[in-house]
Design a protein around this motif. Sequence first.
Motif, PDB file in Angstrom:
ATOM      1  N   SER A  10      -0.327  -4.295   6.535  1.00  0.00           N
ATOM      2  CA  SER A  10      -0.866  -3.595   5.368  1.00  0.00           C
ATOM      3  C   SER A  10       0.102  -2.582   4.775  1.00  0.00           C
ATOM      4  O   SER A  10      -0.076  -2.141   3.641  1.00  0.00           O
ATOM      5  CB  SER A  10      -2.180  -2.896   5.736  1.00  0.00           C
ATOM      6  OG  SER A  10      -1.962  -1.981   6.803  1.00  0.00           O
ATOM      7  N   ALA A  11       1.126  -2.187   5.544  1.00  0.00           N
ATOM      8  CA  ALA A  11       2.099  -1.207   5.044  1.00  0.00           C
ATOM      9  C   ALA A  11       3.464  -1.561   5.624  1.00  0.00           C
ATOM     10  O   ALA A  11       3.836  -2.721   5.642  1.00  0.00           O
ATOM     11  CB  ALA A  11       1.663   0.216   5.394  1.00  0.00           C
ATOM     12  N   ASN A  12       4.197  -0.567   6.114  1.00  0.00           N
ATOM     13  CA  ASN A  12       5.566  -0.852   6.564  1.00  0.00           C
ATOM     14  C   ASN A  12       5.642  -1.337   8.003  1.00  0.00           C
ATOM     15  O   ASN A  12       6.722  -1.675   8.477  1.00  0.00           O
ATOM     16  CB  ASN A  12       6.452   0.387   6.396  1.00  0.00           C
ATOM     17  CG  ASN A  12       6.023   1.541   7.289  1.00  0.00           C
ATOM     18  OD1 ASN A  12       4.841   1.722   7.560  1.00  0.00           O
ATOM     19  ND2 ASN A  12       6.978   2.337   7.737  1.00  0.00           N
ATOM     20  N   PRO A  80      -7.952  -2.376   3.133  1.00  0.00           N
ATOM     21  CA  PRO A  80      -7.021  -1.923   2.102  1.00  0.00           C
ATOM     22  C   PRO A  80      -5.586  -1.804   2.627  1.00  0.00           C
ATOM     23  O   PRO A  80      -5.355  -1.819   3.830  1.00  0.00           O
ATOM     24  CB  PRO A  80      -7.575  -0.548   1.713  1.00  0.00           C
ATOM     25  CG  PRO A  80      -8.265  -0.060   2.950  1.00  0.00           C
ATOM     26  CD  PRO A  80      -8.842  -1.289   3.585  1.00  0.00           C
ATOM     27  N   GLY A  81      -4.654  -1.700   1.677  1.00  0.00           N
ATOM     28  CA  GLY A  81      -3.255  -1.591   2.021  1.00  0.00           C
ATOM     29  C   GLY A  81      -2.392  -1.854   0.804  1.00  0.00           C
ATOM     30  O   GLY A  81      -2.882  -1.878  -0.322  1.00  0.00           O
ATOM     31  N   PRO A  85       2.833  -6.593   0.767  1.00  0.00           N
ATOM     32  CA  PRO A  85       2.886  -6.870   2.206  1.00  0.00           C
ATOM     33  C   PRO A  85       1.632  -7.581   2.716  1.00  0.00           C
ATOM     34  O   PRO A  85       1.731  -8.487   3.549  1.00  0.00           O
ATOM     35  CB  PRO A  85       3.029  -5.478   2.835  1.00  0.00           C
ATOM     36  CG  PRO A  85       3.634  -4.635   1.763  1.00  0.00           C
ATOM     37  CD  PRO A  85       3.057  -5.151   0.490  1.00  0.00           C
ATOM     38  N   LEU A  86       0.460  -7.167   2.224  1.00  0.00           N
ATOM     39  CA  LEU A  86      -0.780  -7.816   2.647  1.00  0.00           C
ATOM     40  C   LEU A  86      -0.762  -9.305   2.331  1.00  0.00           C
ATOM     41  O   LEU A  86      -1.128 -10.142   3.161  1.00  0.00           O
ATOM     42  CB  LEU A  86      -1.979  -7.159   1.955  1.00  0.00           C
ATOM     43  CG  LEU A  86      -2.477  -5.831   2.517  1.00  0.00           C
ATOM     44  CD1 LEU A  86      -3.504  -5.217   1.577  1.00  0.00           C
ATOM     45  CD2 LEU A  86      -3.091  -6.030   3.894  1.00  0.00           C
ATOM     46  N   HIS A 109      -9.152  -3.116   7.141  1.00  0.00           N
ATOM     47  CA  HIS A 109      -8.155  -2.283   7.813  1.00  0.00           C
ATOM     48  C   HIS A 109      -8.789  -1.041   8.449  1.00  0.00           C
ATOM     49  O   HIS A 109      -8.501  -0.692   9.603  1.00  0.00           O
ATOM     50  CB  HIS A 109      -7.094  -1.894   6.786  1.00  0.00           C
ATOM     51  CG  HIS A 109      -5.933  -1.144   7.351  1.00  0.00           C
ATOM     52  ND1 HIS A 109      -4.917  -0.645   6.577  1.00  0.00           N
ATOM     53  CD2 HIS A 109      -5.609  -0.792   8.619  1.00  0.00           C
ATOM     54  CE1 HIS A 109      -4.039  -0.033   7.333  1.00  0.00           C
ATOM     55  NE2 HIS A 109      -4.430  -0.105   8.581  1.00  0.00           N
ATOM     56  N   CYS A 110      -9.647  -0.369   7.704  1.00  0.00           N
ATOM     57  CA  CYS A 110     -10.252   0.880   8.197  1.00  0.00           C
ATOM     58  C   CYS A 110     -11.153   0.623   9.402  1.00  0.00           C
ATOM     59  O   CYS A 110     -11.092   1.341  10.408  1.00  0.00           O
ATOM     60  CB  CYS A 110     -11.039   1.554   7.076  1.00  0.00           C
ATOM     61  SG  CYS A 110     -10.098   1.874   5.574  1.00  0.00           S
TER      62      CYS A 110
END
Length: 224
Positions: A10-12, A80-81, A85-86, A109-110
């Motif tokens: 979702s991110a880096n 979410p993200g 990338p997702l 994600h949460c």
Amino acid sequence: MVISLGFEGSANKLGIGVVRDGHVLSNPRLTYITPIGEGFEPRKTAQHHRTHIHALLSRALKEAGVRGEDVDVMAYTKGPGMGAPLVSVAVVARTLAQLWDKPLIGVNHCIAHIEMGRQVTGAKNPTVLYVSGGNTQVIAYSHRRYRIFGETLDIAVGNCLDRFARVLQLSNDPSPGYNIEQLAKKGHKFVALPYVIKGMDLSFSGLLSFIERYRTDEVEVTWR
């Protein structure tokens, strides 16, 4: 016995985990490290995930001692993200699910963060302070769903730490918040930081502005 294969991107951070009946068999991760003082762009982050996901998948299966045909169910971060990338990771998860003929589950994600915490701690029906890069929320489970009782009104704590680390010119490896914490352990001067509470909601943008000004005005500070 159920074996699940999960993809997170979702991110880096790119991660692939193998879990058998709640027991983690493998959980290798790779972080997209940007130059000091810079954040990570969605396009470049997605490219990082696409470049490394095949090797990371092989590593996760090898460390877990399982093969693709042993997997019963697959999961991936749906959001979410960060969009790019997702999508990159979701495409790989969907493709493998079709090739291996496995059921595929999109995970919030949460909620995944909360459920991981419950799994590790064994907590029953907890009230959760959920702090991540993009979210800071007070959450509890009520009437068969997670409900938000309070949250940040502006930026999240994780985002605040990331931006402050860039002010300090700290590395993103392994993470900005971790590097701030290590420097804080060496300090002996404590500074009162202002933040706002409005009922169950919080505000951190003023805190970030304060520490940015403090860093600019006080050249000889303890973290140097």
